[in-house]
Design a protein around this motif. Structure first.
Motif, PDB file in Angstrom:
ATOM      1  N   LEU A  35       9.708 -31.103 -38.699  1.00 15.69           N
ATOM      2  CA  LEU A  35      10.528 -30.946 -38.097  1.00 15.69           C
ATOM      3  C   LEU A  35      11.301 -29.584 -38.124  1.00 15.69           C
ATOM      4  N   ILE A  36      11.516 -28.934 -36.813  1.00  9.61           N
ATOM      5  CA  ILE A  36      12.230 -27.762 -36.671  1.00  9.61           C
ATOM      6  C   ILE A  36      13.546 -27.597 -36.150  1.00  9.61           C
ATOM      7  N   PRO A  37      14.590 -27.014 -36.862  1.00  4.18           N
ATOM      8  CA  PRO A  37      16.137 -27.096 -36.507  1.00  4.18           C
ATOM      9  C   PRO A  37      16.145 -26.353 -34.899  1.00  4.18           C
ATOM     10  N   HIS A  38      16.678 -27.191 -34.025  1.00  5.81           N
ATOM     11  CA  HIS A  38      17.027 -26.509 -32.913  1.00  5.81           C
ATOM     12  C   HIS A  38      18.595 -26.588 -32.513  1.00  5.81           C
ATOM     13  N   VAL A  39      19.167 -26.064 -31.492  1.00 11.55           N
ATOM     14  CA  VAL A  39      20.435 -26.084 -31.084  1.00 11.55           C
ATOM     15  C   VAL A  39      20.546 -26.366 -29.641  1.00 11.55           C
ATOM     16  N   TYR A  40      21.757 -27.455 -29.165  1.00  9.24           N
ATOM     17  CA  TYR A  40      21.849 -27.591 -27.827  1.00  9.24           C
ATOM     18  C   TYR A  40      23.352 -27.855 -27.725  1.00  9.24           C
ATOM     19  N   GLY A  41      23.719 -27.614 -26.568  1.00 12.45           N
ATOM     20  CA  GLY A  41      25.070 -27.771 -26.263  1.00 12.45           C
ATOM     21  C   GLY A  41      25.743 -27.750 -24.684  1.00 12.45           C
ATOM     22  N   SER A  42      26.806 -27.271 -24.651  1.00 16.31           N
ATOM     23  CA  SER A  42      27.491 -27.598 -23.361  1.00 16.31           C
ATOM     24  C   SER A  42      26.960 -26.081 -22.398  1.00 16.31           C
TER      25      SER A  42
END
Length: 748
Positions: A35-42
């Motif tokens: 499991l690899i950290p990701h970023v998602y947003g607006s």
């Protein structure tokens, strides 16, 4: 959460001009590898809340992940969350617990700096990631410049207290597991890897000199003489190139009446051999003058040949091209071209000295040095001309001063080599190294007469009075010279060569005329002297400075890049990052290697740049002096410092394309080019030549490419593409047999 919290920058009050820059780091010592950290947003850059388009974070170390991105100008506010998922799949996808985080006007709410919690494994396991978030609004210019590198390297320097020069003593823990040990069992040969196919090796130095254009075009060759050096394109000169696929029976040979060979415009009489060149068409006959020796000239004509063609510009003045150089070399070239006499822009270094005095090796080293600086330089060896024209079976009697036939033949091949060198200079060459004994005033006067008005001559006389060195050189000559390749009896070859040497000694006349440099007992690098007479100008001055510091004492030079840095992991250029975990491991392995390889060389020294990653790589090495060189720092990438190649390609496409077109001359905005790096490395080269003990150079990729190119005599245009991998040691062995290379790969 699905609603964007972005607002148009036109409606914001008090907003500084620029873009929102976000730097995120997550730390967890129990990371799940799948499991690899990701970023998602607006914002669209973070996927607009689409987990399939989330930004993947990059591993910075075994426990840390990192991501930096820029939010477009019309999104001053950013709503985002973290999630865990495989790198190339959207399942499983675990979103962090709690509300989304909000960035407004470059500020992060205090409660949004909390750790990220993830419930995995059917909510039975909770993973906590510690967060480090940096946010600012920066201008596009600052973004492209070194701002980010500075922001991401706020960690205090780890080498601040280390002096520029330190002389270590052997520590008490020489037998410790992590430190070097004199009793360490390390098989160096286990780490040897193949060197590049084009790398240097043991080759007879004269065979690496310029291939004689006059004799090659005649089809004359010697099976014992390796063809090497610079190839010559006969289509650019006033000569007719023979098709060697045709057999000799397809050629007609005829003798012309010398009285009918009248000089014509553009023809130059060779005073030494009494013929004219090039040969013009006479009475409908077509051909090429290929034998400029004693007696009637011979014309060789191909049965199927048409009219003989030659370049009418041969022998005429051609505009000298600027050297591929920067800084002082370029400035001197411009001054010489604009202010100096025509012949001063072309320099002939004419070697003088008895056999086995190191002339050819000195000439080869000087040729390599001048080429590396960017001067168009070629090495013309008269012995190679003699072997190609007359073969390799001349006995010592051929070299007697009272042998008129031998003397005439030797003067003839010397004139051929001089003609070739002058012709090459008129085509744009700058420095010719004329390598022969040239042991009498008559020979030197002949050369000066041929060069009059065409190039400036400086005689370089090598004198050695050390009988041990002379004996060593004679033995190497018998072992390597094509003159003795067919001599099976070594002692017989020794007797013949010593008899040849005695013949030269009987007629030898030291240089006392013209401009000259005398190197007296300089071969060993200990003591000796240099005498200089009537030397002036930038380039002659640089040559003298180089010769003062050069010698042939065997010693190894070890070249290696620093251990892998954190910026290497991120794919970023420039910066002053510390080592990664792999880099720290390499530093320990390198210390063990150096202790094993140089355990009997306690006068060796360690050279590094002033950047952290080289100093930290050298820190485990003990027992040797360490010197920091500013000149050994990585190429200055200017405003691109801290960027990845992909970021340069995206944000600075014109610069990316310009670099692709010409990596050698491309200069980073506010930075350096490879030619700039070469100029600042000249003092390093001079000191490496002067050193008599081993040196370990721990530096950077661009710098080591330039240094390696010098030792391997690689063309300047190849320097930006030379392979210098991480965690690999390149051992350069310098000595009287030339330059040899060996490579060790300590880590994959």
């Amino acid at each position: 959460m699905g609603t964007s919290a972005s607002k148009n920058s036109d409606s914001s009050h008090g907003r500084r001009d620029g873009q929102l820059y976000v730097s995120l780091k997550m730390e967890n010592f129990n990371i799940r590898g799948d499991l690899i950290p990701h970023v998602y947003g607006s914002a669209p850059v973070t996927g607009s809340w689409d987990s399939a388009k989330a930004l993947s974070m990059a591993r910075e170390s075994a426990s840390t992940w990192e991501l930096s991105f820029v939010v477009p100008p019309n999104h001053e506010t950013l709503d985002f969350k973290f999630l865990l998922k495989p790198k190339y799949s959207n399942v499983p996808c675990v979103v962090e617990e709690g509300p989304s985080r909000l960035l407004t006007g470059g500020m992060l709410q205090e409660e949004d700096a909390r750790s990220a919690l993830f419930k995995v494994g059917g909510y039975e396991e909770v993973l906590e990631y510690k967060l480090f978030i940096k946010v600012d609004i920066v201008s596009p210019f600052d973004l492209a410049a070194s701002w980010r590198a500075y922001q991401e390297n706020l960690e205090p320097s780890r080498v601040r207290g280390i002096p520029d020069v330190s002389i270590n003593v052997a520590p008490d823990n020489m037998g410790s597991e992590n430190g070097p040990a004199s009793t360490l069992e390390l098989d160096l040969e286990h780490y040897v890897v193949p060197a590049p196919s084009s790398s240097v090796g043991v080759v007879y130095a004269a065979n690496l000199t310029e291939t004689p254009r006059s004799l090659v075009n005649t089809g004359i060759s010697s099976k014992n003489d390796a063809s090497s050096g610079s190839s010559y394109d006969s289509s650019k000169a006033g000569v007719f190139s023979l098709d060697h696929s045709n057999s000799q029976k397809d050629m007609d040979s005829m003798v012309l009446d010398p009285t009918k060979l009248l000089p014509a415009p553009g023809m130059v009489e060779s005073k030494s051999v009494g013929t004219f060149s090039p040969l013009l068409k006479e009475d409908g006959q077509k051909g090429l003058l290929v034998d400029r020796g004693v007696g009637s000239p011979r014309l060789v004509k191909s049965a199927s040949a048409g009219a003989v063609t030659f370049d009418p510009k041969l022998g005429s003045e051609t505009k000298k091209a600027m050297p591929a150089a920067a800084g002082a070399v370029a400035a001197a070239a411009v001054a010489d071209q604009m202010l100096g006499p025509k012949e001063d822009s072309r320099l002939a270094i004419v070697l003088v000295g008895l056999p086995a005095r190191g002339k050819t090796f000195t000439a080869a080293k000087l040729t390599r040095y001048l080429r590396w600086l960017g001067h168009e330089t070629k090495h013309f060896n008269v012995g190679k001309y003699r072997r190609l024209k007359l073969g390799t079976n001349q006995s010592a009697d051929f070299f007697r001063g009272d042998n008129p036939e031998g003397l005439e033949a030797r003067n003839e091949v010397a004139a051929l080599a001089m003609d070739d060198m002058i012709a090459w200079m008129q085509e744009g060459g700058q420095v010719g190294i004329f390598d022969a004994t040239n042991s009498t005033r008559n020979r030197r006067n002949m050369l000066m007469k041929m060069a009059e008005g065409k190039c400036k001559i400086i005689f370089l006389e090598t004198i050695c009075n050390d009988k041990h060195i002379i004996e060593r050189n004679i033995r190497l000559k018998i072992q390597q010279s094509p003159d003795y390749a067919e001599e099976l009896d070594f002692e017989s070859g020794m007797r013949d060569f010593k008899e040849r040497l005695a013949n030269y000694e009987k007629v030898y006349e030291p240089v006392e005329e013209g401009s000259y440099v005398k190197m007296i007992d300089m071969v060993s690098g200990q003591g000796g002297q240099i005498q200089v007479n009537n030397i002036s100008g930038y380039l002659p001055g640089r040559i003298v400075f180089f010769l003062v510091n050069t010698h042939l004492t065997p010693r190894p030079i070890l070249l290696t890049r620093h251990g892998e840095s954190r910026d290497n992991v991120r794919g970023r250029i420039g910066g002053d990052a510390v080592l990664s975990e792999a880099g720290e491991l390499y530093a320990k392995k390198l210390a063990n290697f150096v202790e094993k390889r140089l355990k009997s060389e306690r006068t060796a020294s360690i050279w590094t740049s002033t950047l952290q990653r080289t100093i930290l790589t050298a820190s485990p090495i003990v027992g040797f002096p360490k010197i920091q060189w500013r000149a050994l720092e990585e190429i200055n990438v200017g405003v691109c410092d801290g960027m990845t190649c992909e970021e340069i390609k995206k944000n600075m496409p014109d610069e990316y394309v310009s670099r692709k077109k010409d990596k050698l001359r491309y200069r980073y905005p506010r930075g350096e080019s490879y030619l700039d790096v070469i100029q600042r490395l000249e003092p390093v080269i001079i000191e490496l030549e002067r050193q008599r003990a081993p040196v370990v150079v721990i530096s950077h990729q661009a710098v080591l490419r330039a240094l390696y190119a010098y030792f391997a005599d690689r063309p300047l245009k190849e320097i930006p593409d030379i392979e210098v991998p991480l965690h690999t040691i390149i051992e350069i062995q310098m000595g009287v047999t030339g330059v040899q290379e060996k490579r060790y790969k300590l880590m994959d």
